[in-house]
Scaffold this motif. Structure first.
Motif, PDB file in Angstrom:
ATOM      1  N   CYS A 185      -4.121  -1.386  -3.770  1.00 16.12           N
ATOM      2  CA  CYS A 185      -4.752  -0.819  -2.559  1.00 16.12           C
ATOM      3  C   CYS A 185      -4.137   0.542  -2.249  1.00 16.12           C
ATOM      4  O   CYS A 185      -4.849   1.484  -1.866  1.00 16.12           O
ATOM      5  CB  CYS A 185      -4.547  -1.738  -1.355  1.00 16.12           C
ATOM      6  SG  CYS A 185      -5.543  -3.232  -1.375  1.00 16.12           S
ATOM      7  N   GLY A 186      -2.830   0.636  -2.373  1.00 13.03           N
ATOM      8  CA  GLY A 186      -2.141   1.885  -2.054  1.00 13.03           C
ATOM      9  C   GLY A 186      -2.535   3.013  -2.993  1.00 13.03           C
ATOM     10  O   GLY A 186      -2.731   4.162  -2.574  1.00 13.03           O
ATOM     11  N   ALA A 187      -2.661   2.687  -4.278  1.00 13.96           N
ATOM     12  CA  ALA A 187      -3.096   3.705  -5.244  1.00 13.96           C
ATOM     13  C   ALA A 187      -4.522   4.145  -4.921  1.00 13.96           C
ATOM     14  O   ALA A 187      -4.863   5.330  -5.014  1.00 13.96           O
ATOM     15  CB  ALA A 187      -2.999   3.161  -6.663  1.00 13.96           C
ATOM     16  N   ILE A 241      -0.402  -3.193  -3.816  1.00 15.39           N
ATOM     17  CA  ILE A 241       0.013  -1.948  -4.485  1.00 15.39           C
ATOM     18  C   ILE A 241      -1.213  -1.210  -5.030  1.00 15.39           C
ATOM     19  O   ILE A 241      -1.338   0.014  -4.891  1.00 15.39           O
ATOM     20  CB  ILE A 241       1.052  -2.253  -5.589  1.00 15.39           C
ATOM     21  CG1 ILE A 241       2.333  -2.830  -4.956  1.00 15.39           C
ATOM     22  CG2 ILE A 241       1.369  -1.003  -6.394  1.00 15.39           C
ATOM     23  CD1 ILE A 241       3.347  -3.372  -5.947  1.00 15.39           C
ATOM     24  N   THR A 272       4.597  -1.495 -18.737  1.00 20.97           N
ATOM     25  CA  THR A 272       4.157  -0.339 -17.957  1.00 20.97           C
ATOM     26  C   THR A 272       3.992   0.851 -18.884  1.00 20.97           C
ATOM     27  O   THR A 272       4.885   1.119 -19.695  1.00 20.97           O
ATOM     28  CB  THR A 272       5.221   0.034 -16.891  1.00 20.97           C
ATOM     29  OG1 THR A 272       5.488  -1.104 -16.075  1.00 20.97           O
ATOM     30  CG2 THR A 272       4.760   1.198 -16.018  1.00 20.97           C
ATOM     31  N   SER A 273       2.877   1.552 -18.776  1.00 18.48           N
ATOM     32  CA  SER A 273       2.718   2.808 -19.517  1.00 18.48           C
ATOM     33  C   SER A 273       1.842   3.731 -18.686  1.00 18.48           C
ATOM     34  O   SER A 273       0.624   3.745 -18.807  1.00 18.48           O
ATOM     35  CB  SER A 273       2.092   2.562 -20.893  1.00 18.48           C
ATOM     36  OG  SER A 273       2.030   3.787 -21.595  1.00 18.48           O
ATOM     37  N   GLU A 274       2.507   4.482 -17.825  1.00 22.03           N
ATOM     38  CA  GLU A 274       1.746   5.288 -16.861  1.00 22.03           C
ATOM     39  C   GLU A 274       0.868   6.308 -17.562  1.00 22.03           C
ATOM     40  O   GLU A 274      -0.203   6.638 -17.062  1.00 22.03           O
ATOM     41  CB  GLU A 274       2.697   5.932 -15.839  1.00 22.03           C
ATOM     42  CG  GLU A 274       3.339   4.884 -14.941  1.00 22.03           C
ATOM     43  CD  GLU A 274       3.807   5.434 -13.601  1.00 22.03           C
ATOM     44  OE1 GLU A 274       3.695   6.657 -13.366  1.00 22.03           O
ATOM     45  OE2 GLU A 274       4.289   4.625 -12.782  1.00 22.03           O
ATOM     46  N   GLN A 280       9.670   5.432 -15.722  1.00 20.07           N
ATOM     47  CA  GLN A 280       8.294   5.938 -15.588  1.00 20.07           C
ATOM     48  C   GLN A 280       7.802   5.945 -14.141  1.00 20.07           C
ATOM     49  O   GLN A 280       7.045   6.816 -13.742  1.00 20.07           O
ATOM     50  CB  GLN A 280       7.324   5.051 -16.378  1.00 20.07           C
ATOM     51  CG  GLN A 280       7.493   5.068 -17.864  1.00 20.07           C
ATOM     52  CD  GLN A 280       6.499   4.100 -18.507  1.00 20.07           C
ATOM     53  OE1 GLN A 280       5.290   4.293 -18.446  1.00 20.07           O
ATOM     54  NE2 GLN A 280       7.003   3.038 -19.102  1.00 20.07           N
ATOM     55  N   ALA A 337       0.836  -1.207   0.000  1.00 15.02           N
ATOM     56  CA  ALA A 337       0.000   0.000   0.000  1.00 15.02           C
ATOM     57  C   ALA A 337       0.867   1.252   0.000  1.00 15.02           C
ATOM     58  O   ALA A 337       0.569   2.230  -0.690  1.00 15.02           O
ATOM     59  CB  ALA A 337      -0.938   0.003   1.201  1.00 15.02           C
ATOM     60  N   PHE A 349      -3.550  -2.395 -12.899  1.00 17.69           N
ATOM     61  CA  PHE A 349      -2.410  -3.123 -12.337  1.00 17.69           C
ATOM     62  C   PHE A 349      -2.508  -4.551 -12.861  1.00 17.69           C
ATOM     63  O   PHE A 349      -3.521  -5.225 -12.654  1.00 17.69           O
ATOM     64  CB  PHE A 349      -2.459  -3.098 -10.807  1.00 17.69           C
ATOM     65  CG  PHE A 349      -2.268  -1.713 -10.240  1.00 17.69           C
ATOM     66  CD1 PHE A 349      -1.013  -1.279  -9.828  1.00 17.69           C
ATOM     67  CD2 PHE A 349      -3.329  -0.829 -10.145  1.00 17.69           C
ATOM     68  CE1 PHE A 349      -0.826   0.002  -9.323  1.00 17.69           C
ATOM     69  CE2 PHE A 349      -3.153   0.454  -9.640  1.00 17.69           C
ATOM     70  CZ  PHE A 349      -1.894   0.870  -9.225  1.00 17.69           C
ATOM     71  N   LEU A 360      -6.745   3.405 -13.111  1.00 22.26           N
ATOM     72  CA  LEU A 360      -5.429   2.768 -13.126  1.00 22.26           C
ATOM     73  C   LEU A 360      -5.538   1.250 -13.240  1.00 22.26           C
ATOM     74  O   LEU A 360      -6.351   0.628 -12.554  1.00 22.26           O
ATOM     75  CB  LEU A 360      -4.672   3.130 -11.841  1.00 22.26           C
ATOM     76  CG  LEU A 360      -4.523   4.626 -11.564  1.00 22.26           C
ATOM     77  CD1 LEU A 360      -3.844   4.857 -10.216  1.00 22.26           C
ATOM     78  CD2 LEU A 360      -3.758   5.314 -12.680  1.00 22.26           C
ATOM     79  N   HIS A 401       0.939  -7.173  -6.670  1.00 24.49           N
ATOM     80  CA  HIS A 401       0.289  -5.923  -7.082  1.00 24.49           C
ATOM     81  C   HIS A 401      -1.063  -5.702  -6.425  1.00 24.49           C
ATOM     82  O   HIS A 401      -1.632  -4.628  -6.555  1.00 24.49           O
ATOM     83  CB  HIS A 401       0.179  -5.855  -8.602  1.00 24.49           C
ATOM     84  CG  HIS A 401      -0.654  -6.938  -9.209  1.00 24.49           C
ATOM     85  ND1 HIS A 401      -0.563  -8.245  -8.832  1.00 24.49           N
ATOM     86  CD2 HIS A 401      -1.590  -6.892 -10.187  1.00 24.49           C
ATOM     87  CE1 HIS A 401      -1.411  -8.959  -9.553  1.00 24.49           C
ATOM     88  NE2 HIS A 401      -2.039  -8.173 -10.366  1.00 24.49           N
ATOM     89  N   MET A 413      -0.184   0.890 -14.694  1.00 27.25           N
ATOM     90  CA  MET A 413       0.756   1.166 -13.608  1.00 27.25           C
ATOM     91  C   MET A 413       1.689   0.001 -13.328  1.00 27.25           C
ATOM     92  O   MET A 413       2.239  -0.125 -12.228  1.00 27.25           O
ATOM     93  CB  MET A 413      -0.015   1.527 -12.343  1.00 27.25           C
ATOM     94  CG  MET A 413      -0.937   2.717 -12.511  1.00 27.25           C
ATOM     95  SD  MET A 413      -0.095   4.217 -13.083  1.00 27.25           S
ATOM     96  CE  MET A 413       0.784   4.662 -11.595  1.00 27.25           C
ATOM     97  N   ARG A 429      -4.534   6.492  -1.984  1.00 24.84           N
ATOM     98  CA  ARG A 429      -4.225   7.863  -2.413  1.00 24.84           C
ATOM     99  C   ARG A 429      -5.468   8.559  -2.965  1.00 24.84           C
ATOM    100  O   ARG A 429      -5.744   9.709  -2.626  1.00 24.84           O
ATOM    101  CB  ARG A 429      -3.095   7.824  -3.458  1.00 24.84           C
ATOM    102  CG  ARG A 429      -2.664   9.171  -4.026  1.00 24.84           C
ATOM    103  CD  ARG A 429      -3.400   9.543  -5.311  1.00 24.84           C
ATOM    104  NE  ARG A 429      -3.562   8.364  -6.162  1.00 24.84           N
ATOM    105  CZ  ARG A 429      -4.546   8.210  -7.002  1.00 24.84           C
ATOM    106  NH1 ARG A 429      -5.444   9.159  -7.162  1.00 24.84           N
ATOM    107  NH2 ARG A 429      -4.653   7.107  -7.726  1.00 24.84           N
TER     108      ARG A 429
END
Lengths: 326, 343
Positions: free
Chosen positions: B140-142, B138, B119-121, A108, A66, B78, B76, B135, B126, B145
């Protein structure tokens, strides 16, 4: 100027950065309402509220994952892993995810986060709650690794870590939490990648980290008083980036090198530094570099046993003095 | 040509139903693009022009297209190492993807990531993660935010059935549920964890959906080979996430036509299984769907030709592209662009 504990310096460092930047958020087990199992985060929940200071379940992968997802998308998280030994249950993030995402994505992906953790021995917690894991982290390209030894360095290096655009592993030594030191008033911001000469000397360089710094300083005083050997003590502070210039400069002056490492012997940070000195400053040396480490064993729990294996001021004195006689 | 009666009986009923003609054509094009690009990747592998490993989504296109077409700009994705489909579905060019698979300088990450890490932000992709389960936390973290900043984007996390048996899956589901995060977890159940049938190694029949109740979530199982079903499911889950009502866990039933990776001929499959699933090929289903709705063959043929041209042109461009230069070896290890670990 005020004298505060290393523990309170952690609180002040986090608070300084959270007050400065709303994107700084903090998560971990028991860190919010309980104030941390080491009481090193007391008051942050009350000061910054439940959206910025968050208790998590016992889910170390979720905590670090997270933190990474939040960091990738704009926040600057500070994540706490209660004991550094627990890195082993979330090592994927430390070894595979944080440090490689920028490289693999050809620049990136960003990952500006800090993982704080309680590292090191002295609490008699046994083999799975006492380890010094700095060498686990140091060997991974893409990470930065710091380990402060004093309250002022805790605040300054934590601020530098939070402001750094790369993932930083921030190793707090559990046995240093109650120790005190002078700290100036106002904002404190240090620089990663800088070692600090904490005692100038002419005859030998002693490199130390975290809990080994006060022990090296005590040894240096005794070596001066009892044997007339004037040691320079360098607090390495930052393993990555590594301040080789300060280290090589000190060796060029003293011509002798000792490392004092709490980690088990194999692949400790001192081995890398000795290798660098051998490559680049061999002819500066008047004798072989000597590593003083914990032996290559798991740590025992009993106080009498643990005290036998960690480097002590006495062992440093004996080792340095013997080296001069030899 | 479809009759009025056919149209009335078709799912959604009518060109101007909730999905509509323009979106259906986009769903068809997206799936076909994935199919053609993945098939081309396989062909190039046989010519030794695609190196390393690759994990194809042939047969699983409807999941990627259905979700991506329901996403908004800023949402996003993942992905796992089986991530070509999801990357293409967000609009990344076939050339960038094939270039990376062919390890050329024109690849999406100039050869530094490879097939498993697309990856292509700028497209909201992401990252593709090659460590099973990594992921989900990860994502969860996005989502955290988004929740913290009041952003309205949704994080969508795709993974296979095998992922449901690793710890990070369970940590992430619990974490997302307790924090009520705007994240959508999508399990593509293609029946095999890698080489082993998922049923042989899982305590419940539906590896994702039967675990949903453990995290207070709804049990959702859908036909992952019907892009309309996937699209509608995605819309519902995204609306829930954007409304602040928390995560969803969706199990999409599908099947991969090829082996786990390029090294796997998939000889473990029972006889007839592949053929049975090919009757439910998502491209075939969707072409028929368009015909049912009265989309003319010439319109479909035009899309087919355009997609093939994009893949053919990309192939030629990539074949002619240079290999990556040595000077990128030490770039972007750290945020200063370099790799210095000492002074």
């Amino acid at each position: 100027m005020a004298e505060i504990t290393y523990r309170d310096a952690v609180i002040r460092g986090i608070a300084q950065e959270m007050a400065r930047d709303n994107d700084v958020v903090f998560l971990g087990e028991d860190v919010a309402k309980a104030g941390g199992v080491f009481k090193a985060t007391v008051g942050l929940y009350e000061q910054f509220g439940p959206l910025r200071v968050r208790d998590t379940p016992i889910s170390e992968q979720a905590i670090l994952g997270a933190a990474m997802g939040a960091a990738m998308t704009g926040l600057k998280p500070i994540a706490e892993i209660m004991f550094s030994d627990f890195f082993a249950v979330c090592f994927d993030y430390i070894a595979n995810e944080f440090p490689k995402s920028r490289y693999m994505s050809n620049g990136q992906t960003k990952c500006p986060l800090v993982v704080r953790t309680g590292n090191g021995a002295g609490s008699r917690f046994g083999a799975q709650h006492s380890q010094s894991v700095e060498n686990w982290c140091m060997m991974i390209p893409g990470l930065k690794v710091v380990a402060p030894s004093s309250p002022v360095d805790v605040i300054g290096l934590l601020a530098a870590a939070v402001r750094d655009p790369d993932p930083v592993i921030f190793l707090e030594h559990k046995s240093l939490y109650p120790t005190k030191g002078e700290v100036p008033d106002g904002e404190i911001v240090d620089r990663l990648g800088t070692a600090k000469i904490v005692r100038p000397g002419r005859d030998a360089t002693i490199l130390a980290l975290a809990l080994m710094v006060p022990r090296a300083l005590e040894a240096a005083e005794r070596l001066q008083a009892e044997h007339g050997i004037d040691c320079e003590v360098v607090d390495v502070r930052s393993l990555v980036p590594l301040d080789t210039q300060t280290i090589l400069g000190s060796v060029a002056k003293t011509h002798r090198l000792f490392t004092v490492e709490e980690n088990p012997r194999l692949c400790g940070w001192g081995a890398e530094i000795v290798s660098i000195v051998a490559d680049e400053a061999f002819y500066d040396l008047d004798g072989p570099p000597v590593r003083i480490t914990t032996p290559h064993i798991p740590l025992p729990a009993a106080d009498i046993l643990e005290d036998m294996v960690l480097p002590t001021a006495e062992r440093i004195v004996e080792t340095v003095q013997r080296s001069f006689q030899g | 040509m479809a009759t009025a009666q056919d149209r009335a009986q078709a799912p959604g009923s009518g060109l101007n139903d909730d999905i509509g003609e323009a979106k259906r054509l986009a769903l068809y094009r997206s799936q076909l693009r994935i199919r053609e690009a993945e098939q081309r990747a396989y062909d190039l592998f046989l010519q030794n022009l695609v190196k390393g490993t690759s994990h194809l989504s042939l047969g699983q296109e409807a999941v990627a297209s259905g979700f991506a077409e329901a996403m908004q700009k800023g949402d996003l994705s993942f992905c796992t190492y089986r991530g070509h489909a999801h990357t293409l579905a967000r609009g990344v060019s076939v050339e960038k993807v094939l270039g990376e698979l062919m390890q050329r300088d024109n690849g999406l990450m100039r050869g530094k990531g490879g097939s498993m890490h697309l990856t292509s932000e700028e497209h909201g992709v992401m990252g593709s993660y090659a460590i099973i389960g990594a992921h989900l936390p990860i994502a969860c973290g996005a989502a955290w935010r988004a929740q913290y900043k009041g952003d309205k984007d949704v994080s969508v996390c795709f993974f296979g059935d095998g992922t449901t048996n690793i710890g990070a899956f369970h940590e992430a589901l619990n974490f997302a549920a307790i924090w009520k995060l705007p994240v959508v977890f999508v399990c593509e159940n293609n029946l095999y964890m890698e080489y082993t049938p998922i049923g042989d190694v899982t305590a419940v029949k539906h590896p994702a959906a039967d675990r949903a109740a453990s995290y207070g979530l709804e049990r959702i199982i859908i036909d992952g080979n019907d892009a309309d079903v996937v699209y509608r499911t995605a819309q519902k889950a995204f609306a829930k996430a954007r409304a602040g009502e928390g995560p969803s866990l969706i199990e999409a039933l599908t099947y991969r036509h090829s082996g786990h990776s390029r090294a796997d001929p998939a000889k473990y499959r029972p006889e007839g299984e592949l053929e049975k699933w090919k009757e439910r090929d998502p491209i075939k289903i969707y072409r028929e769907r368009l015909q049912q709705f009265g989309v003319g063959d010439s319109i479909i043929a035009k899309i087919d030709a355009e997609v093939r041209k994009e893949v053919d042109d990309a192939t030629e461009t990539c074949k002619a592209a240079p290999m990556p230069p040595a000077d990128i070896l030490t770039t972007d290890v750290y945020a200063d662009g370099g790799w210095a670990w000492r002074n």
